[in-house]
Design an enzyme around this catalytic site. Sequence first.
Site, PDB file in Angstrom:
ATOM      1  N   LYS A   4      41.435 -31.338 -15.750  1.00  0.00           N
ATOM      2  CA  LYS A   4      40.783 -30.902 -14.508  1.00  0.00           C
ATOM      3  C   LYS A   4      39.325 -30.617 -14.821  1.00  0.00           C
ATOM      4  O   LYS A   4      38.972 -30.322 -15.956  1.00  0.00           O
ATOM      5  CB  LYS A   4      41.442 -29.624 -13.991  1.00  0.00           C
ATOM      6  CG  LYS A   4      41.137 -29.334 -12.540  1.00  0.00           C
ATOM      7  CD  LYS A   4      42.105 -30.073 -11.639  1.00  0.00           C
ATOM      8  CE  LYS A   4      41.939 -29.714 -10.181  1.00  0.00           C
ATOM      9  NZ  LYS A   4      43.089 -30.184  -9.398  1.00  0.00           N
TER      10      LYS A   4
HETATM   11  P1  NAD Z   1      38.986 -29.502   0.805  1.00  0.00           P
HETATM   12  O1  NAD Z   1      37.656 -29.221   0.237  1.00  0.00           O
HETATM   13  O2  NAD Z   1      39.220 -30.795   1.498  1.00  0.00           O
HETATM   14  O3  NAD Z   1      39.406 -28.313   1.808  1.00  0.00           O
HETATM   15  C1  NAD Z   1      39.401 -26.964   1.442  1.00  0.00           C
HETATM   16  C2  NAD Z   1      39.691 -26.152   2.691  1.00  0.00           C
HETATM   17  O4  NAD Z   1      39.852 -24.776   2.329  1.00  0.00           O
HETATM   18  C3  NAD Z   1      38.569 -26.190   3.726  1.00  0.00           C
HETATM   19  O5  NAD Z   1      39.128 -26.291   5.033  1.00  0.00           O
HETATM   20  C4  NAD Z   1      37.899 -24.828   3.559  1.00  0.00           C
HETATM   21  O6  NAD Z   1      37.277 -24.368   4.748  1.00  0.00           O
HETATM   22  C5  NAD Z   1      39.120 -23.985   3.232  1.00  0.00           C
HETATM   23  N1  NAD Z   1      38.780 -22.682   2.650  1.00  0.00           N
HETATM   24  C6  NAD Z   1      37.941 -22.414   1.635  1.00  0.00           C
HETATM   25  N2  NAD Z   1      37.879 -21.079   1.439  1.00  0.00           N
HETATM   26  C7  NAD Z   1      38.709 -20.511   2.355  1.00  0.00           C
HETATM   27  C8  NAD Z   1      39.064 -19.187   2.682  1.00  0.00           C
HETATM   28  N3  NAD Z   1      38.560 -18.161   2.001  1.00  0.00           N
HETATM   29  N4  NAD Z   1      39.934 -18.962   3.704  1.00  0.00           N
HETATM   30  C9  NAD Z   1      40.465 -19.995   4.390  1.00  0.00           C
HETATM   31  N5  NAD Z   1      40.160 -21.284   4.123  1.00  0.00           N
HETATM   32  C10 NAD Z   1      39.289 -21.532   3.126  1.00  0.00           C
HETATM   33  O7  NAD Z   1      40.017 -29.317  -0.414  1.00  0.00           O
HETATM   34  P2  NAD Z   1      41.473 -29.936  -0.568  1.00  0.00           P
HETATM   35  O8  NAD Z   1      41.352 -31.200  -1.315  1.00  0.00           O
HETATM   36  O9  NAD Z   1      42.170 -29.901   0.738  1.00  0.00           O
HETATM   37  O10 NAD Z   1      42.133 -28.876  -1.582  1.00  0.00           O
HETATM   38  C11 NAD Z   1      42.712 -27.665  -1.142  1.00  0.00           C
HETATM   39  C12 NAD Z   1      43.628 -27.128  -2.228  1.00  0.00           C
HETATM   40  O11 NAD Z   1      44.635 -28.087  -2.525  1.00  0.00           O
HETATM   41  C13 NAD Z   1      42.953 -26.827  -3.563  1.00  0.00           C
HETATM   42  O12 NAD Z   1      43.588 -25.724  -4.179  1.00  0.00           O
HETATM   43  C14 NAD Z   1      43.222 -28.073  -4.386  1.00  0.00           C
HETATM   44  O13 NAD Z   1      43.182 -27.834  -5.781  1.00  0.00           O
HETATM   45  C15 NAD Z   1      44.619 -28.395  -3.919  1.00  0.00           C
HETATM   46  N6  NAD Z   1      45.034 -29.796  -4.126  1.00  0.00           N
HETATM   47  C16 NAD Z   1      44.326 -30.824  -3.590  1.00  0.00           C
HETATM   48  C17 NAD Z   1      44.786 -32.127  -3.765  1.00  0.00           C
HETATM   49  C18 NAD Z   1      44.105 -33.308  -3.126  1.00  0.00           C
HETATM   50  O14 NAD Z   1      44.684 -34.414  -3.188  1.00  0.00           O
HETATM   51  N7  NAD Z   1      42.961 -33.169  -2.489  1.00  0.00           N
HETATM   52  C19 NAD Z   1      45.939 -32.370  -4.514  1.00  0.00           C
HETATM   53  C20 NAD Z   1      46.636 -31.301  -5.049  1.00  0.00           C
HETATM   54  C21 NAD Z   1      46.174 -30.010  -4.833  1.00  0.00           C
END
Ligand code: NAD
Length: 414
Positions: free
Chosen positions: A100
């Site tokens: 990561k």
């Molecule tokens: P992203 O950047 O697309 O979205 C993040 C979201 O979280 C946004 O809507 C943002 O406004 C919101 N956010 C941030 N701080 C916040 C808070 N304090 N309160 C409420 N909402 C808040 O990111 P993503 O890719 O959707 O990733 C989200 C999570 O999922 C992360 O933990 C990431 O590690 C995990 N994840 C992502 C993937 C992927 O394929 N993108 C895969 C596995 C895990």
Amino acid sequence: MLEDSHYYFNKAADVLGLSDRLREILWAPIRTIKVDLVIDDDDGKLQHYQGYRVQHNKARGPMKGGLRYHPAMDEDHAAALANLMTWKTAIVDVPFGGAKGGINCDPLTMSEGELNKVTRRFVEQTKEVIGPTIDIPAPDVNTNAKVMGWIMDEYSKYAGFSPGVVTGKPLELFGSEGRDEATGRGIMVVLDEALKSRGKSWQDIRVAVQGFGNVGSNAARLIAEQGAKITAVADHLGGVSNENGLDVDALSLWAAEHHTVKGFSGGTAFDNMEIITWDVDVLIPAALENAITEDNVNDVKADIIVEGANGPTTPAAHEVLVKRGVLVVPDILANAGGVTVSYFEWAQNIQQFRWQKDRVDEELTHKMREAYAAVRDVAEQEDIDMRIAAFVLGIRRVGQAATSRAYVSEEINF
Ligand code: NAD
């Protein structure tokens, strides 16, 4: 955050009866990289950003994991998230290890040109230690298909045409059908399994989603399509609720235009911190870590939690939820749909072949159901909760691979 992962790792290692020696071998990352990324910003001023990549384990294949652009990104986050990737890839049984990384920056205040430059600098500084058979980045918080396209382009300048160096790319640049929504789809599939185990149907449930980015918005859409009501959604700026169910498609259009769910007229506004304790049957934290803590866990009303985010529950909150009998589908299982379709994308790139979306969705669904069943079986056999069972399964598979490769000079009898 690393401390939290270590807590779960040790609990699972206790179940497995792992020696101190093996714990040490399986816990320590094999490589930690910190790079200084210097760019000229749009005003011609020199700016430094710190980039990180932690490569945790490669016993089961090339290392795999996302790139996060966030002001809180640091070595501790990269190490904790890399560690989770190692167990996650093993749980869904894809031929990868775990890594990561990311850049300590605030993309919300940077122009696209600046993001492009800092991404290319990151590739330039790490090109010797990433690659299709070494370490393959993917999107995470604040990175997307466009950023992955830049990575492929920059890396290919040094190594020749290399679509397999990164996944989550745009479709026109050898991305995979279904990768964009894969993590959300995986969440929907494991929720389907969790509902079955609790004797509930889609029509019975009200769902709250924290985070409306890639993971949260796709999970919400696919869950609503099954007939459930998404009654509350929150992001970093605010929340919106509707007891009759939010119109997720309309909310997505609003969020795409305004970069937040705040201000959406199809519901009532609320303070985003309230989402975790919303009165619902299912809670999906899909934002950042430490969302469910000692401070709010006693007010959580959902009796099923599907962790879309990585590390959304602190160990203290985890213990409370286990005692209360809340069914928590843990991050390393629940959000593994992303890395699963990343594997399909990588396999398509290597074979120079394209799959139809139906095939991607079908194989993803199969992998997620299989992984859920494998974790549930361990939980039942060992009489432990799903999170520790997921760690047990992941550590067992990685440990067995490490032993078979003979770089661990000790038999692992499990
Ligand atoms: P992203 O950047 O697309 O979205 C993040 C979201 O979280 C946004 O809507 C943002 O406004 C919101 N956010 C941030 N701080 C916040 C808070 N304090 N309160 C409420 N909402 C808040 O990111 P993503 O890719 O959707 O990733 C989200 C999570 O999922 C992360 O933990 C990431 O590690 C995990 N994840 C992502 C993937 C992927 O394929 N993108 C895969 C596995 C895990």
